[in-house]
Enzyme design. Structure first.
Site, PDB file in Angstrom:
ATOM      1  N   GLU A   1       5.873 -12.680   7.997  1.00  0.00           N
ATOM      2  CA  GLU A   1       6.388 -11.756   6.977  1.00  0.00           C
ATOM      3  C   GLU A   1       6.848 -10.476   7.653  1.00  0.00           C
ATOM      4  O   GLU A   1       6.589 -10.262   8.851  1.00  0.00           O
ATOM      5  CB  GLU A   1       5.302 -11.462   5.928  1.00  0.00           C
ATOM      6  CG  GLU A   1       5.011 -12.671   5.042  1.00  0.00           C
ATOM      7  CD  GLU A   1       3.927 -12.436   4.011  1.00  0.00           C
ATOM      8  OE1 GLU A   1       3.328 -11.350   3.972  1.00  0.00           O
ATOM      9  OE2 GLU A   1       3.665 -13.381   3.245  1.00  0.00           O
TER      10      GLU A   1
ATOM     11  N   HIS B   1       7.559  -3.548  -3.667  1.00  0.00           N
ATOM     12  CA  HIS B   1       7.965  -4.774  -2.980  1.00  0.00           C
ATOM     13  C   HIS B   1       9.485  -4.848  -3.063  1.00  0.00           C
ATOM     14  O   HIS B   1      10.065  -4.629  -4.121  1.00  0.00           O
ATOM     15  CB  HIS B   1       7.325  -5.998  -3.640  1.00  0.00           C
ATOM     16  CG  HIS B   1       7.388  -7.225  -2.780  1.00  0.00           C
ATOM     17  ND1 HIS B   1       8.570  -7.887  -2.536  1.00  0.00           N
ATOM     18  CD2 HIS B   1       6.428  -7.882  -2.085  1.00  0.00           C
ATOM     19  CE1 HIS B   1       8.323  -8.913  -1.719  1.00  0.00           C
ATOM     20  NE2 HIS B   1       7.032  -8.934  -1.436  1.00  0.00           N
TER      21      HIS B   1
ATOM     22  N   ARG C   1       8.008  -3.506   4.920  1.00  0.00           N
ATOM     23  CA  ARG C   1       8.345  -3.483   3.503  1.00  0.00           C
ATOM     24  C   ARG C   1       8.916  -2.138   3.025  1.00  0.00           C
ATOM     25  O   ARG C   1       9.824  -2.089   2.203  1.00  0.00           O
ATOM     26  CB  ARG C   1       7.055  -3.792   2.751  1.00  0.00           C
ATOM     27  CG  ARG C   1       7.227  -4.138   1.353  1.00  0.00           C
ATOM     28  CD  ARG C   1       5.950  -4.667   0.832  1.00  0.00           C
ATOM     29  NE  ARG C   1       5.707  -6.030   1.250  1.00  0.00           N
ATOM     30  CZ  ARG C   1       4.615  -6.713   0.916  1.00  0.00           C
ATOM     31  NH1 ARG C   1       3.682  -6.132   0.198  1.00  0.00           N
ATOM     32  NH2 ARG C   1       4.465  -7.959   1.287  1.00  0.00           N
TER      33      ARG C   1
ATOM     34  N   HIS D   1       4.303  -2.512  -6.543  1.00  0.00           N
ATOM     35  CA  HIS D   1       3.606  -3.717  -6.105  1.00  0.00           C
ATOM     36  C   HIS D   1       2.157  -3.470  -5.697  1.00  0.00           C
ATOM     37  O   HIS D   1       1.274  -4.259  -6.034  1.00  0.00           O
ATOM     38  CB  HIS D   1       4.380  -4.304  -4.926  1.00  0.00           C
ATOM     39  CG  HIS D   1       3.829  -5.580  -4.383  1.00  0.00           C
ATOM     40  ND1 HIS D   1       3.760  -6.728  -5.124  1.00  0.00           N
ATOM     41  CD2 HIS D   1       3.313  -5.888  -3.150  1.00  0.00           C
ATOM     42  CE1 HIS D   1       3.225  -7.710  -4.391  1.00  0.00           C
ATOM     43  NE2 HIS D   1       2.943  -7.216  -3.191  1.00  0.00           N
TER      44      HIS D   1
ATOM     45  N   ARG E   1       1.237  -0.354   3.406  1.00  0.00           N
ATOM     46  CA  ARG E   1       0.460  -1.538   3.804  1.00  0.00           C
ATOM     47  C   ARG E   1       1.346  -2.589   4.481  1.00  0.00           C
ATOM     48  O   ARG E   1       2.445  -2.905   4.004  1.00  0.00           O
ATOM     49  CB  ARG E   1      -0.177  -2.160   2.567  1.00  0.00           C
ATOM     50  CG  ARG E   1      -0.877  -3.479   2.827  1.00  0.00           C
ATOM     51  CD  ARG E   1      -1.472  -4.024   1.551  1.00  0.00           C
ATOM     52  NE  ARG E   1      -0.461  -4.357   0.585  1.00  0.00           N
ATOM     53  CZ  ARG E   1      -0.075  -5.595   0.292  1.00  0.00           C
ATOM     54  NH1 ARG E   1      -0.596  -6.630   0.927  1.00  0.00           N
ATOM     55  NH2 ARG E   1       0.845  -5.820  -0.615  1.00  0.00           N
TER      56      ARG E   1
HETATM   57  P1  FAD Z   1      -7.576  -7.895  -8.555  1.00  0.00           P
HETATM   58  O1  FAD Z   1      -7.384  -9.223  -7.998  1.00  0.00           O
HETATM   59  O2  FAD Z   1      -6.415  -7.257  -9.205  1.00  0.00           O
HETATM   60  O3  FAD Z   1      -8.763  -7.965  -9.620  1.00  0.00           O
HETATM   61  C1  FAD Z   1      -9.035  -6.867 -10.452  1.00  0.00           C
HETATM   62  C2  FAD Z   1     -10.029  -7.301 -11.501  1.00  0.00           C
HETATM   63  O4  FAD Z   1     -10.546  -6.166 -12.194  1.00  0.00           O
HETATM   64  C3  FAD Z   1      -9.432  -8.193 -12.569  1.00  0.00           C
HETATM   65  O5  FAD Z   1     -10.369  -9.212 -12.811  1.00  0.00           O
HETATM   66  C4  FAD Z   1      -9.331  -7.271 -13.778  1.00  0.00           C
HETATM   67  O6  FAD Z   1      -9.376  -7.937 -15.015  1.00  0.00           O
HETATM   68  C5  FAD Z   1     -10.557  -6.409 -13.578  1.00  0.00           C
HETATM   69  N1  FAD Z   1     -10.536  -5.106 -14.267  1.00  0.00           N
HETATM   70  C6  FAD Z   1      -9.648  -4.099 -14.114  1.00  0.00           C
HETATM   71  N2  FAD Z   1      -9.986  -3.070 -14.908  1.00  0.00           N
HETATM   72  C7  FAD Z   1     -11.109  -3.426 -15.576  1.00  0.00           C
HETATM   73  C8  FAD Z   1     -11.932  -2.798 -16.559  1.00  0.00           C
HETATM   74  N3  FAD Z   1     -11.672  -1.588 -17.055  1.00  0.00           N
HETATM   75  N4  FAD Z   1     -12.997  -3.477 -17.037  1.00  0.00           N
HETATM   76  C9  FAD Z   1     -13.279  -4.729 -16.600  1.00  0.00           C
HETATM   77  N5  FAD Z   1     -12.525  -5.384 -15.682  1.00  0.00           N
HETATM   78  C10 FAD Z   1     -11.463  -4.726 -15.180  1.00  0.00           C
HETATM   79  N6  FAD Z   1      -1.735  -9.392  -0.905  1.00  0.00           N
HETATM   80  C11 FAD Z   1      -1.831 -10.097   0.228  1.00  0.00           C
HETATM   81  O7  FAD Z   1      -2.609  -9.760   1.116  1.00  0.00           O
HETATM   82  N7  FAD Z   1      -1.066 -11.221   0.392  1.00  0.00           N
HETATM   83  C12 FAD Z   1      -0.188 -11.660  -0.546  1.00  0.00           C
HETATM   84  O8  FAD Z   1       0.458 -12.672  -0.362  1.00  0.00           O
HETATM   85  C13 FAD Z   1      -0.054 -10.900  -1.749  1.00  0.00           C
HETATM   86  N8  FAD Z   1       0.840 -11.269  -2.696  1.00  0.00           N
HETATM   87  C14 FAD Z   1       0.868 -10.568  -3.873  1.00  0.00           C
HETATM   88  C15 FAD Z   1       1.709 -10.995  -4.892  1.00  0.00           C
HETATM   89  C16 FAD Z   1       1.705 -10.358  -6.119  1.00  0.00           C
HETATM   90  C17 FAD Z   1       2.627 -10.819  -7.227  1.00  0.00           C
HETATM   91  C18 FAD Z   1       0.830  -9.260  -6.328  1.00  0.00           C
HETATM   92  C19 FAD Z   1       0.800  -8.556  -7.653  1.00  0.00           C
HETATM   93  C20 FAD Z   1       0.011  -8.810  -5.303  1.00  0.00           C
HETATM   94  C21 FAD Z   1       0.023  -9.459  -4.071  1.00  0.00           C
HETATM   95  N9  FAD Z   1      -0.811  -9.041  -3.038  1.00  0.00           N
HETATM   96  C22 FAD Z   1      -0.883  -9.771  -1.897  1.00  0.00           C
HETATM   97  C23 FAD Z   1      -1.774  -7.984  -3.243  1.00  0.00           C
HETATM   98  C24 FAD Z   1      -3.136  -8.616  -3.551  1.00  0.00           C
HETATM   99  O9  FAD Z   1      -2.949  -9.750  -4.355  1.00  0.00           O
HETATM  100  C25 FAD Z   1      -4.056  -7.667  -4.261  1.00  0.00           C
HETATM  101  O10 FAD Z   1      -4.075  -6.431  -3.624  1.00  0.00           O
HETATM  102  C26 FAD Z   1      -5.474  -8.217  -4.277  1.00  0.00           C
HETATM  103  O11 FAD Z   1      -5.473  -9.504  -4.820  1.00  0.00           O
HETATM  104  C27 FAD Z   1      -6.370  -7.305  -5.085  1.00  0.00           C
HETATM  105  O12 FAD Z   1      -7.605  -7.926  -5.256  1.00  0.00           O
HETATM  106  P2  FAD Z   1      -8.747  -7.146  -6.021  1.00  0.00           P
HETATM  107  O13 FAD Z   1      -9.900  -8.073  -6.095  1.00  0.00           O
HETATM  108  O14 FAD Z   1      -8.936  -5.822  -5.419  1.00  0.00           O
HETATM  109  O15 FAD Z   1      -8.144  -6.875  -7.486  1.00  0.00           O
HETATM  110  C1  SIN Z   2       4.593 -11.485  -0.601  1.00  0.00           C
HETATM  111  O1  SIN Z   2       4.265 -12.661  -0.644  1.00  0.00           O
HETATM  112  O2  SIN Z   2       5.725 -11.086  -0.321  1.00  0.00           O
HETATM  113  C2  SIN Z   2       3.567 -10.460  -0.934  1.00  0.00           C
HETATM  114  C3  SIN Z   2       2.727 -10.252   0.228  1.00  0.00           C
HETATM  115  C4  SIN Z   2       1.896  -9.019   0.054  1.00  0.00           C
HETATM  116  O3  SIN Z   2       2.012  -8.302  -0.933  1.00  0.00           O
HETATM  117  O4  SIN Z   2       1.116  -8.760   0.967  1.00  0.00           O
END
Ligand code: FAD
Ligand code: SIN
Length: 524
Positions: A116, A244, A291, A352, A387
């Site tokens: 990437e 993104h 990015r 993003h 990032r």
């Molecule tokens: P999340 O997975 O967002 O989980 C947050 C949780 O908190 C959810 O369950 C939500 O319901 C809960 N929550 C929020 N507020 C409250 C509240 N008030 N009360 C109760 N529950 C609450 N990163 C990479 O490293 N590689 C990738 O390929 C990548 N691709 C991505 C593609 C997309 C489309 C997106 C949006 C992001 C991507 N990212 C990627 C970023 C990465 O997915 C996220 O940063 C990561 O998954 C965040 O994980 P997390 O557990 O911190 O939060």
């Molecule tokens: C992507 O697949 O382009 C997202 C990767 C990331 O957010 O780290």
């Protein structure tokens, strides 16, 4: 009153990884995971590209990954953090594989690696173009096997419980605030209960919904950052909201569908409407620049040409490769009338990822006692001002382990006080209409997209701050008089987060990483 030893707010990769570790190590302790939507709804579920981990010792090295991360972060990463996150990656990856997470393999049976933007080697471990869904499903399945974890879906955390709730006065910062759990609304009954816990982990994810166009699902409203900020925790680097470069161009789809950067890693080109490949004008790495550079370049092309989108061209790639590696994107685009094997995909940048968040130390501890933060809602120092792609899932698993290791040593000595008051809803009434909430949420998103996105200026920022103040006053009035709803709480949280992004951007006084401030740097 629900009582639990460990309260985890959020069921994405950060919250679930921590829960699994704690539950396995302490089978006699109760672990409660609350989450505001269905159990799997999260940013994690939508991750496409994968996890960046150094596995190939011939073509790659820890040092290369460290250098790429530091370079992307534009001088603001914490080198110590970058080093241990990169080096601990392989062990943490093995752990989630042992928990049942599957990744694609190459012909020789080794984990397949893709590339990437900003990475100088192939090091992204992935599962087709639905890596996040695979991770989320597998972690939930693992959680289901652990009897001391209660996972409560449709439970909305409103505020952290700290001294200022039960003393009825605001604590002073730096004088030792402690967290005792959270006030949580059961969305089916609308009852608000106190969840008292020895240790609380915020794993609430990102805040993309503060912008008009975002790849983040509806849950990404910055609740954890806002709750922590209200409880007077330190919050850092919020101005660095990463856009993104390539979300499917949309006027009305929320969230906008992501077209993974891995497609450019496979050789796809970016073109303007007239077919010109423009990225080499901005960076020698072309489409594989980091990015921030690609998003800013696209933004600049759109502004100077007056176009709404640019195009991602995959038509020269092998059809069978596209179908094998990007089946979800192929299907999704087809459902929108675009066959990506023969037609260009219209794309534009979308909010993003939040590089900043609740400030934590190397063990995930916030500035509030017994409160930890992990994943996208935290600011560990790994990302700096921008990032590096696929470093976020990596950060979540490394820091979930570090939080666990810290709590492992302290939990036995933590007691909770008995005199924590119930939630006080006295004097509140059901609002007669919802229009203030829906209008203000829309106004907020427009404001942030027009004034505090990729291109900023001091004038735009101070204007945004003034308008945010009006939205804040109106919403606070409503908050103190109305029976609470998740919608009202989310609006309040979004305003808090928007304020932090804007204020910290004003204070930064320079152009850095993910954005330009035209008062400090010329456009590219
Ligand atoms: P999340 O997975 O967002 O989980 C947050 C949780 O908190 C959810 O369950 C939500 O319901 C809960 N929550 C929020 N507020 C409250 C509240 N008030 N009360 C109760 N529950 C609450 N990163 C990479 O490293 N590689 C990738 O390929 C990548 N691709 C991505 C593609 C997309 C489309 C997106 C949006 C992001 C991507 N990212 C990627 C970023 C990465 O997915 C996220 O940063 C990561 O998954 C965040 O994980 P997390 O557990 O911190 O939060
Ligand atoms: C992507 O697949 O382009 C997202 C990767 C990331 O957010 O780290």
């Amino acid at each position: 009153m629900p009582k639990t030893d460990v309260l985890i707010i959020g069921s994405g990769i950060a919250g679930l990884s921590f829960a699994i570790k704690m539950a396995k190590r302490f089978p006699d302790q109760s672990i409660t995971v609350i989450t505001k939507a269905d159990d799997g709804e999260s940013n994690t579920k939508y991750a496409q590209g994968g996890i960046a981990v150094v596995l190939d010792e011939i073509t790659d090295s820890f040092e290369k990954h460290i250098t790429d991360t530091l370079k992307a972060g534009d001088g603001l990463c914490n080198r110590e953090v970058v080093e241990f996150v990169v080096k601990e990656g392989p062990e943490r990856l093995k752990e989630i594989i042992d928990w049942g997470v599957e990744f694609d393999q190459d012909a020789s049976g080794k984990l397949a690696l893709s590339r990437e933007g900003g990475h100088t080697a192939k090091r992204i471990i992935h599962y087709k173009d639905i890596t996040g869904l695979q991770i989320e499903k597998s972690l939930l399945a693992q959680v289901a096997q652990l009897p001391n974890i209660s996972l409560l879906a449709h439970h909305f955390s409103i505020d952290l419980i700290t001294e200022h709730h039960f003393k009825h006065k605001i604590s002073q910062p730096e004088t030792g605030i402690t967290c005792y759990g959270a006030y949580v609304m059961d969305q089916r009954t609308c009852m608000i209960e106190k969840y008292v816990s020895k240790v609380t982990l915020l794993a609430t994810g990102g805040c993309g919904q503060v912008y008009r166009v975002t790849t983040n699902p509806q849950i990404a409203t910055g609740d954890g950052v806002a709750m922590a900020y209200r409880a007077m925790a330190k919050v850092k680097d919020m101005e660095f909201v990463q856009f993104h470069p390539t979300a499917f161009y949309t006027l009305d789809e929320n969230p906008a569908f992501l077209i993974t950067e891995a497609i450019r890693g496979h050789g796809a080109y970016l073109r303007t409407q007239d077919g010109v490949r423009f990225m080499l004008k901005y960076d020698d790495r072309g489409e594989l620049a980091s990015r921030d550079i690609v998003a800013k370049a696209i933004d600049n092309e759109l502004i100077t040409r007056g176009d709404n989108c640019v195009y991602l061209d995959c038509t020269h790639l092998l059809k069978e490769d596209i179908l094998l590696h990007f089946p979800n994107i192929y299907e999704k685009c087809l459902s929108k009338g675009i066959d990506i094997t023969s037609q260009w995909i219209p794309v534009a940048p979308a909010a993003h990822y939040s590089c900043g968040g609740i400030e934590v130390d190397v063990n995930g501890k916030t500035s509030i006692t017994n409160l930890y933060a992990c994943g996208e809602c935290s600011c560990t120092g790994l990302h700096g001002a921008n990032r590096l792609a696929s470093n976020s899932l990596l950060e979540a698993i490394v820091f979930a382990h570090r939080c666990y290791t810290d709590v492992e040593h302290t939990i036995a000595s933590i007691a909770t006080p008995a005199n924590i008051p119930d939630w006080n809803a006295e004097g509140t009434t059901i609002p007669r209409e919802q229009i203030l909430i829906t209008h203000n949420r829309k106004e907020l998103r427009d404001l942030m997209s027009d004034y505090v996105a990729i291109v900023r200026s001091n004038e735009r920022l101070s204007s945004a701050q003034m308008r945010l103040n009006i939205l804040y006053q109106e919403t606070e009035k409503l908050y103190h008089s109305a029976v609470l709803s998740p919608q009202l709480c989310e609006l309040r949280n979004l305003i808090a987060v928007a304020y932090l992004i804007t204020r910290q951007s004003i204070d930064r006084k320079e152009s850095c990483g993910v954005y330009y401030n035209t008062d400090y740097a010329a456009l590219p």
